[in-house]
Design an enzyme around this catalytic site. Structure first.
Site, mmCIF file in Angstrom:
data_model
loop_
_atom_site.group_PDB
_atom_site.id
_atom_site.type_symbol
_atom_site.label_atom_id
_atom_site.label_comp_id
_atom_site.label_asym_id
_atom_site.label_seq_id
_atom_site.Cartn_x
_atom_site.Cartn_y
_atom_site.Cartn_z
ATOM 1 N N ASP A 71 0.875 -1.156 0.062
ATOM 2 C CA ASP A 71 0.143 0.136 -0.011
ATOM 3 C C ASP A 71 0.793 1.265 0.081
ATOM 4 O O ASP A 71 1.998 1.119 0.544
ATOM 5 C CB ASP A 71 -0.943 -0.067 1.410
ATOM 6 C CG ASP A 71 -2.040 -1.187 1.320
ATOM 7 O OD1 ASP A 71 -2.589 -1.371 0.096
ATOM 8 O OD2 ASP A 71 -2.374 -1.618 2.245
ATOM 9 N N ASP A 86 -6.974 -1.821 -4.622
ATOM 10 C CA ASP A 86 -7.816 -1.435 -3.696
ATOM 11 C C ASP A 86 -8.653 -0.346 -4.102
ATOM 12 O O ASP A 86 -10.044 -0.459 -4.034
ATOM 13 C CB ASP A 86 -7.111 -0.578 -2.277
ATOM 14 C CG ASP A 86 -6.376 -1.654 -1.639
ATOM 15 O OD1 ASP A 86 -6.694 -3.082 -1.699
ATOM 16 O OD2 ASP A 86 -5.477 -0.996 -0.900
#
Length: 162
Positions: free
Chosen positions: A119, A137
């Site tokens: 991330d 995501d």
């Protein structure tokens, strides 16, 4: 518009997976763990590894979650491929499913390679930070929203879902 085929949607998903992986490669090449690069007053680039699911759900579960989420993503991907074959001409549904497919597989690649999802996008406001996320995501969230909106739209009485 010409009739779309499932191959078109799978190509879109493949392109999004490639975009996700390229962005993660750039981040891994240029940002150190724990480093923060300020992009805007509400947006940072960071490097984080999430061993759990959304919002780090089950991130401290001891390792079994890596394979659980990998298997779950493959099962969902298989179901989505079947749905894309059945509903390839339904623009909104197929776009939503393609986004979810790309996101799920983009994150699976990370789980297999790194044992965690990479991330790097961090948004914040007034001292409150949204958990870091990535392109995969974003695709999942966008696809889920579109899928929900698709289910709310009126259907033709004839049963034609095109």
């Amino acid at each position: 518009m010409s009739r779309l085929r499932s191959g078109h949607w799978l190509a879109l998903a493949t392109a999004l997976i490639a975009l996700d992986q390229v962005t993660k490669w750039v981040v891994l090449s240029h940002i150190q763990l724990g480093e923060t690069i300020v992009v805007a007053p509400f947006w940072n680039w960071v490097l984080a590894f999430n061993t759990g699911a959304a919002f780090s759900f089950l991130s401290d579960a001891g390792g079994w979650q890596r394979w659980f989420f990998t298997g779950l993503a493959f099962a969902i991907a298989g179901w989505i491929v079947v749905m894309l074959r059945r509903h390839a001409s339904d623009l909104h549904l197929s776009l939503a499913l393609s986004l979810i497919l790309a996101g799920a597989l983009g994150n699976v690649i990370d789980r297999i390679r790194f044992g965690a999802v990479v991330d790097f996008i961090q948004w914040h406001v007034a001292g409150y930070y949204w958990p870091a996320f990535n392109v995969a995501d974003s695709a999942i969230v966008g696809g889920a929203i579109l899928l929900a909106l698709t289910q709310l739209r009126p259907r033709p009485a004839s049963g034609d879902h095109a």
